[in-house]
Design an enzyme around this catalytic site. Structure first.
Site, PDB file in Angstrom:
ATOM      1  N   ASN A   7       9.569  15.326 -24.540  1.00 59.51           N
ATOM      2  CA  ASN A   7       8.640  14.242 -24.855  1.00 59.51           C
ATOM      3  C   ASN A   7       7.905  13.840 -23.567  1.00 59.51           C
ATOM      4  O   ASN A   7       8.540  13.436 -22.588  1.00 59.51           O
ATOM      5  CB  ASN A   7       9.446  13.069 -25.434  1.00 59.51           C
ATOM      6  CG  ASN A   7       8.572  11.896 -25.791  1.00 59.51           C
ATOM      7  OD1 ASN A   7       7.666  11.552 -25.037  1.00 59.51           O
ATOM      8  ND2 ASN A   7       8.839  11.249 -26.904  1.00 59.51           N
ATOM      9  N   HIS A  10       5.878   9.548 -21.216  1.00 64.63           N
ATOM     10  CA  HIS A  10       5.943   8.693 -20.020  1.00 64.63           C
ATOM     11  C   HIS A  10       5.116   9.195 -18.855  1.00 64.63           C
ATOM     12  O   HIS A  10       4.929   8.482 -17.875  1.00 64.63           O
ATOM     13  CB  HIS A  10       7.397   8.375 -19.675  1.00 64.63           C
ATOM     14  CG  HIS A  10       7.979   7.522 -20.761  1.00 64.63           C
ATOM     15  ND1 HIS A  10       7.512   6.244 -21.020  1.00 64.63           N
ATOM     16  CD2 HIS A  10       8.884   7.798 -21.733  1.00 64.63           C
ATOM     17  CE1 HIS A  10       8.142   5.763 -22.075  1.00 64.63           C
ATOM     18  NE2 HIS A  10       8.975   6.681 -22.528  1.00 64.63           N
ATOM     19  N   HIS A  43       4.278  10.642 -28.866  1.00 66.17           N
ATOM     20  CA  HIS A  43       4.231   9.510 -29.802  1.00 66.17           C
ATOM     21  C   HIS A  43       2.919   8.746 -29.600  1.00 66.17           C
ATOM     22  O   HIS A  43       2.727   8.114 -28.566  1.00 66.17           O
ATOM     23  CB  HIS A  43       5.438   8.602 -29.497  1.00 66.17           C
ATOM     24  CG  HIS A  43       5.600   7.453 -30.444  1.00 66.17           C
ATOM     25  ND1 HIS A  43       6.657   6.577 -30.365  1.00 66.17           N
ATOM     26  CD2 HIS A  43       4.854   7.025 -31.493  1.00 66.17           C
ATOM     27  CE1 HIS A  43       6.572   5.667 -31.311  1.00 66.17           C
ATOM     28  NE2 HIS A  43       5.467   5.907 -32.013  1.00 66.17           N
ATOM     29  N   ARG A  45       1.313   5.737 -30.285  1.00 69.19           N
ATOM     30  CA  ARG A  45       1.680   4.413 -30.807  1.00 69.19           C
ATOM     31  C   ARG A  45       0.430   3.662 -31.237  1.00 69.19           C
ATOM     32  O   ARG A  45      -0.667   3.926 -30.736  1.00 69.19           O
ATOM     33  CB  ARG A  45       2.428   3.614 -29.728  1.00 69.19           C
ATOM     34  CG  ARG A  45       3.822   4.140 -29.444  1.00 69.19           C
ATOM     35  CD  ARG A  45       4.567   3.232 -28.490  1.00 69.19           C
ATOM     36  NE  ARG A  45       5.050   2.042 -29.143  1.00 69.19           N
ATOM     37  CZ  ARG A  45       6.317   1.841 -29.521  1.00 69.19           C
ATOM     38  NH1 ARG A  45       7.239   2.746 -29.286  1.00 69.19           N
ATOM     39  NH2 ARG A  45       6.669   0.726 -30.118  1.00 69.19           N
ATOM     40  N   ARG A  49       0.000   2.773 -26.024  1.00 71.13           N
ATOM     41  CA  ARG A  49       0.557   2.543 -24.681  1.00 71.13           C
ATOM     42  C   ARG A  49       1.025   3.838 -24.020  1.00 71.13           C
ATOM     43  O   ARG A  49       1.231   3.883 -22.820  1.00 71.13           O
ATOM     44  CB  ARG A  49       1.694   1.526 -24.721  1.00 71.13           C
ATOM     45  CG  ARG A  49       2.995   2.077 -25.239  1.00 71.13           C
ATOM     46  CD  ARG A  49       4.126   1.096 -25.052  1.00 71.13           C
ATOM     47  NE  ARG A  49       4.130   0.074 -26.067  1.00 71.13           N
ATOM     48  CZ  ARG A  49       5.256  -0.420 -26.599  1.00 71.13           C
ATOM     49  NH1 ARG A  49       6.418  -0.008 -26.167  1.00 71.13           N
ATOM     50  NH2 ARG A  49       5.205  -1.333 -27.541  1.00 71.13           N
ATOM     51  N   GLU A  73       5.115  12.226 -33.108  1.00 67.65           N
ATOM     52  CA  GLU A  73       5.856  11.029 -33.542  1.00 67.65           C
ATOM     53  C   GLU A  73       4.868   9.953 -33.935  1.00 67.65           C
ATOM     54  O   GLU A  73       3.899   9.695 -33.210  1.00 67.65           O
ATOM     55  CB  GLU A  73       6.711  10.497 -32.388  1.00 67.65           C
ATOM     56  CG  GLU A  73       7.947  11.299 -32.121  1.00 67.65           C
ATOM     57  CD  GLU A  73       8.729  10.706 -30.970  1.00 67.65           C
ATOM     58  OE1 GLU A  73       8.433   9.589 -30.520  1.00 67.65           O
ATOM     59  OE2 GLU A  73       9.631  11.390 -30.507  1.00 67.65           O
ATOM     60  N   THR A 104      11.437   2.803 -29.118  1.00 67.19           N
ATOM     61  CA  THR A 104      11.822   2.855 -30.531  1.00 67.19           C
ATOM     62  C   THR A 104      13.304   2.474 -30.624  1.00 67.19           C
ATOM     63  O   THR A 104      14.183   3.284 -30.384  1.00 67.19           O
ATOM     64  CB  THR A 104      11.565   4.274 -31.098  1.00 67.19           C
ATOM     65  OG1 THR A 104      10.291   4.701 -30.625  1.00 67.19           O
ATOM     66  CG2 THR A 104      11.578   4.287 -32.598  1.00 67.19           C
ATOM     67  N   GLU A 154      15.996  13.204 -37.761  1.00 65.88           N
ATOM     68  CA  GLU A 154      16.353  13.122 -36.348  1.00 65.88           C
ATOM     69  C   GLU A 154      17.276  11.921 -36.198  1.00 65.88           C
ATOM     70  O   GLU A 154      16.899  10.785 -36.518  1.00 65.88           O
ATOM     71  CB  GLU A 154      15.098  12.965 -35.482  1.00 65.88           C
ATOM     72  CG  GLU A 154      15.476  12.866 -34.006  1.00 65.88           C
ATOM     73  CD  GLU A 154      14.335  13.142 -33.045  1.00 65.88           C
ATOM     74  OE1 GLU A 154      13.431  13.944 -33.374  1.00 65.88           O
ATOM     75  OE2 GLU A 154      14.357  12.553 -31.949  1.00 65.88           O
ATOM     76  N   HIS A 197      16.858  10.326 -28.244  1.00 65.50           N
ATOM     77  CA  HIS A 197      16.690   8.981 -27.694  1.00 65.50           C
ATOM     78  C   HIS A 197      17.786   8.650 -26.695  1.00 65.50           C
ATOM     79  O   HIS A 197      18.971   8.683 -27.023  1.00 65.50           O
ATOM     80  CB  HIS A 197      16.638   7.872 -28.760  1.00 65.50           C
ATOM     81  CG  HIS A 197      15.766   6.728 -28.300  1.00 65.50           C
ATOM     82  ND1 HIS A 197      16.207   5.769 -27.427  1.00 65.50           N
ATOM     83  CD2 HIS A 197      14.466   6.435 -28.534  1.00 65.50           C
ATOM     84  CE1 HIS A 197      15.231   4.935 -27.159  1.00 65.50           C
ATOM     85  NE2 HIS A 197      14.144   5.317 -27.814  1.00 65.50           N
TER      86      HIS A 197
END
Ligand code: PXP
Length: 251
Positions: A7, A10, A43, A45, A49, A73, A104, A154, A197
């Site tokens: 992922n 970030h 993801h 969002r 962000r 996502e 999340t 998931e 996660h």
């Protein structure tokens, strides 16, 4: 083999902190795939962000060129379903989303949102996306996911990772048991099982040793570790730990 989805959200968080054009999430995605990641997760969002709409287009192109899956996502909203239908990602992972949360924080309530989730799942499946629901390892949520028409669940590993890192061994062991029985139940219902996660080097092995899990999605820790050792190195170490857990299982 257990797949690793990286992922890259970030990388976008760092870029967005300055409103600059760098660091580019797609560059991280390219490095991750070259280092052996099996796919890219991102993801989009509601508040953008992390990655942006433009990133989705660029990441989709990259994954198509490299023949690797993009796991998109997304919240269960009309806006996101529309974007995903346009992007036609390999996979769409439906997650709960609240604006005020840091990340999340829990799984999707598929029992409560059954109709809305089944509708979104059906629409996403029409463009060939494999639909995954991000849920807690709770039997009712797993059954509801199968009933909603998802192909994948998931399992949220955040609570396990938090407990393990805090040294709450009894709590961690109890959550790990729920993850194990949840994975077994999901597989028995014909669902493919993923997990993700909060996973880091210290928590990955017990999760990777759950035999029904075929994919882990890991982001925050890998991007943080990349600051110190570089992304390829961080991915290689994670992969080594995942493979070791699988080998121990086979032995
Ligand atoms: N899987 C899902 C469904 C997620 O929402 C996230 C966080 O965006 C992850 C995996 C990756 O979690 P982390 O960044 O904590 O590794």
């Amino acid at each position: 083999m257990l797949r690793l989805g990286v992922n890259i959200d970030h990388v976008a968080t760092i870029r967005n902190a300055r409103g600059s054009s760098y660091p580019e999430p797609v560059r991280a995605a390219e490095l991750a795939l070259a280092a052996g990641a099996d796919g890219i997760t991102a993801h989009l969002r509601e508040d953008r962000r992390h990655i942006s709409d433009a990133d989705i287009a660029v990441l989709t192109d990259l994954c198509l060129k490299r023949g690797k899956p993009l796991n998109f996502e997304m919240a269960v909203t009309d806006e996101m379903v529309g974007i995903a239908i346009g992007a036609k990602p390999h996979a769409a992972c439906l997650v709960p989303e609240r604006r005020e949360e840091v990340t999340t924080e829990g799984g999707l309530d598929v029992v409560k949102g059954a109709n809305r989730i089944a509708d979104a799942t059906g629409r996403l499946r029409t463009v060939g996306a494999r639909v995954s629901l991000f849920i807690e390892p709770d039997p009712a949520q797993i059954q509801a996911s199968a009933d909603a028409g998802a192909q994948v669940v998931e399992l949220h590993t955040g609570a396990y990772c938090d407990a393990a890192r805090a040294g709450e061994t009894d709590r961690a062991a109890a959550i790990l048991e729920r993850l194990k029985s949840g994975a077994a139940l999901a597989a028995s219902l014909g669902l493919e099982v993923h997990a993700g996660h909060g996973i880091d080097y210290a928590t990955v092995k017990p999760i990777a040793a759950i035999p029904q899990i075929v994919e882990l999605n890991i982001g925050h820790f890998l991007i943080g570790e990349a600051i110190f050792v570089g992304l390829p190195q961080a991915i290689l170490r994670m992969r080594t730990l995942m493979d070791a857990a699988r080998l121990e299982l086979a032995a």
